[in-house]
Design a protein around this motif. Structure first.
Motif, short mmCIF file in Angstrom:
data_model
loop_
_atom_site.label_atom_id
_atom_site.label_comp_id
_atom_site.label_asym_id
_atom_site.label_seq_id
_atom_site.Cartn_x
_atom_site.Cartn_y
_atom_site.Cartn_z
N ILE A 171 0.84 -1.19 0.00
CA ILE A 171 0.00 0.00 0.00
C ILE A 171 0.87 1.24 0.00
O ILE A 171 1.64 1.48 0.94
N ALA A 172 0.77 2.02 -1.05
CA ALA A 172 1.49 3.29 -1.14
C ALA A 172 0.55 4.41 -0.66
O ALA A 172 -0.60 4.48 -1.07
N ILE A 173 1.08 5.27 0.21
CA ILE A 173 0.31 6.40 0.73
C ILE A 173 0.89 7.67 0.12
O ILE A 173 2.05 8.00 0.34
N VAL A 174 0.07 8.35 -0.66
CA VAL A 174 0.53 9.55 -1.36
C VAL A 174 -0.30 10.75 -0.92
O VAL A 174 -1.44 10.60 -0.45
N GLY A 175 0.27 11.93 -1.08
CA GLY A 175 -0.44 13.15 -0.71
C GLY A 175 0.54 14.31 -0.65
O GLY A 175 1.76 14.11 -0.63
N ALA A 176 0.00 15.49 -0.63
CA ALA A 176 0.83 16.69 -0.57
C ALA A 176 1.52 16.80 0.79
O ALA A 176 1.14 16.11 1.75
N SER A 177 2.52 17.64 0.88
CA SER A 177 3.19 17.89 2.15
C SER A 177 2.17 18.40 3.17
O SER A 177 1.35 19.27 2.88
N GLY A 178 2.20 17.82 4.37
CA GLY A 178 1.25 18.21 5.40
C GLY A 178 -0.06 17.47 5.36
O GLY A 178 -0.96 17.76 6.16
N SER A 179 -0.18 16.49 4.48
CA SER A 179 -1.45 15.75 4.36
C SER A 179 -1.63 14.74 5.48
O SER A 179 -2.74 14.25 5.71
N GLY A 180 -0.54 14.40 6.19
CA GLY A 180 -0.65 13.46 7.31
C GLY A 180 -0.03 12.09 7.04
O GLY A 180 -0.24 11.16 7.83
N LYS A 181 0.75 11.96 5.96
CA LYS A 181 1.29 10.65 5.59
C LYS A 181 2.17 10.05 6.69
O LYS A 181 1.99 8.90 7.09
N THR A 182 3.13 10.85 7.17
CA THR A 182 4.04 10.34 8.19
C THR A 182 3.31 10.06 9.49
O THR A 182 3.55 9.04 10.15
N MET A 183 2.40 10.93 9.88
CA MET A 183 1.65 10.71 11.11
C MET A 183 0.81 9.43 11.02
O MET A 183 0.71 8.67 12.00
N LEU A 184 0.22 9.18 9.86
CA LEU A 184 -0.56 7.96 9.69
C LEU A 184 0.32 6.73 9.88
O LEU A 184 -0.06 5.79 10.59
N LEU A 185 1.49 6.73 9.26
CA LEU A 185 2.40 5.60 9.43
C LEU A 185 2.80 5.42 10.89
O LEU A 185 2.84 4.30 11.40
N ARG A 186 3.12 6.51 11.55
CA ARG A 186 3.54 6.42 12.95
C ARG A 186 2.42 5.93 13.85
O ARG A 186 2.65 5.16 14.79
N CYS A 187 1.20 6.33 13.54
CA CYS A 187 0.05 5.83 14.31
C CYS A 187 -0.17 4.34 14.07
O CYS A 187 -0.42 3.57 15.00
N LEU A 188 -0.06 3.93 12.81
CA LEU A 188 -0.26 2.51 12.49
C LEU A 188 0.83 1.64 13.09
O LEU A 188 0.59 0.49 13.46
N ALA A 189 2.05 2.19 13.19
CA ALA A 189 3.17 1.44 13.77
C ALA A 189 3.18 1.53 15.30
O ALA A 189 4.11 1.04 15.94
N LYS A 190 2.16 2.15 15.88
CA LYS A 190 2.03 2.31 17.33
C LYS A 190 3.17 3.13 17.92
O LYS A 190 3.57 2.95 19.07
N GLN A 191 3.69 4.08 17.12
CA GLN A 191 4.70 5.00 17.62
C GLN A 191 4.09 6.31 18.06
O GLN A 191 4.79 7.16 18.61
N GLU A 192 2.83 6.49 17.78
CA GLU A 192 2.07 7.67 18.23
C GLU A 192 0.76 7.18 18.83
O GLU A 192 0.15 6.23 18.34
N LYS A 193 0.33 7.85 19.89
CA LYS A 193 -0.95 7.51 20.50
C LYS A 193 -2.10 8.07 19.67
O LYS A 193 -1.97 9.11 19.05
N TRP A 194 -3.21 7.35 19.69
CA TRP A 194 -4.40 7.81 19.00
C TRP A 194 -5.30 8.55 19.99
O TRP A 194 -5.30 8.26 21.18
N ASP A 195 -6.09 9.47 19.48
CA ASP A 195 -7.10 10.11 20.31
C ASP A 195 -8.42 9.36 20.25
O ASP A 195 -9.25 9.47 21.16
N GLN A 196 -8.59 8.60 19.17
CA GLN A 196 -9.84 7.84 19.00
C GLN A 196 -9.59 6.74 17.97
O GLN A 196 -8.74 6.87 17.10
N GLY A 197 -10.34 5.65 18.08
CA GLY A 197 -10.27 4.62 17.06
C GLY A 197 -10.00 3.24 17.62
O GLY A 197 -9.63 3.07 18.78
#
Length: 243
Positions: free
Chosen positions: A31-57
């Motif tokens: 799965i390739a995640i594409v988007g403009a700078s600031g779209s949230g790509k890195t944050m999404l990866l970090r959340c999925l890898a459990k390197q960032e806490k989620w607020d909901q989900g």
């Protein structure tokens, strides 16, 4: 199988960085995640890898709810997942073979972990993984002397030898020569096609996503606005993601 329901991540000011992201991802997907700078790509990866806490989900991995984990569950999960950064996590002062073996010690008995010794079988096993990423002839070379693409491929071998079933790759192509980019993308695709692993890879280069990924997510404003099988995007789809 990975199932995510309503992943939401907020900034300190309470603004949504990621908003109600939901999906299912199966074994063998790239799965390739594409988007403009600031779209949230890195944050999404970090959340999925459990390197960032989620607020909901809610997060389901192999039929287990991993939304909240204790320290032992998190350690076990870390053994099954690999995370690749723009700057490869390798030791420049060791050769490629020793870098790969460093990820193998967790599967050895306590004596070998303590003494940092390996058997002939483990040595051959590590060489096999270097061969998988096309670096068999570089096994005895210091990582500091390898190219950027070769260092990234050593990092991939490290993730594979520890038994990673899911790989999260955050902009692993940045700064690499086009030939090196192609080789790293081929290695990541092999993780899904040959090893039946699941790969999530954020990319600034849309062409690479279109050529190598089996599935493309377009992220815009912290939301998945496009989810298609890997192919060339239409002009309208590009506008959806990058406008």
């Amino acid at each position: 199988m990975i199932t995510v329901r309503n992943l939401t991540k907020k900034s300190k000011e309470g603004q949504d960085i990621l908003s109600k992201i939901s999906f299912q991802a199966g074994d063998g997907e790239f799965i390739a995640i594409v988007g403009a700078s600031g779209s949230g790509k890195t944050m999404l990866l970090r959340c999925l890898a459990k390197q960032e806490k989620w607020d909901q989900g809610q997060y389901i991995y192999n039929n287990q709810d991993i939304t909240s984990l204790n320290i032992f569950e998190a350690y076990r999960l870390k053994r099954e997942w690999g995370f690749l950064n723009e700057n490869p996590d390798v030791d420049p002062n060791k050769d490629a073979l020793k870098n790969v073996l460093d990820s193998r010690y967790q599967h050895m008995n306590w004596f070998r972990k303590l003494t940092r010794t390996v058997s002939q079988d483990e040595h051959v096993f590590a060489m096999d993984y270097l061969e998988k990423v096309g670096l068999l002839d570089k096994g005895r070379d210091k990582v500091a002397k390898l190219s950027g693409g070769e260092k990234q491929r050593v990092a991939i071998a490290k993730a594979l030898i520890k038994g990673a079933k899911v790989i999260f790759a955050d902009e692993p192509m940045k700064g690499l020569h086009p030939d090196a980019q192609a080789r790293v993308m081929e290695d990541l695709r092999s993780v899904s096609t040959r090893d039946n692993g699941t790969v999530f890879c954020s990319l600034s280069n849309l062409d690479l996503a279109e050529r190598y990924a089996s599935r493309i997510w377009g992220l815009n404003g912290g939301r998945i606005v496009l989810d298609i099988n890997g192919r060339r995007l239409t002009p309208r789809e590009r506008d959806m993601v990058f406008s």
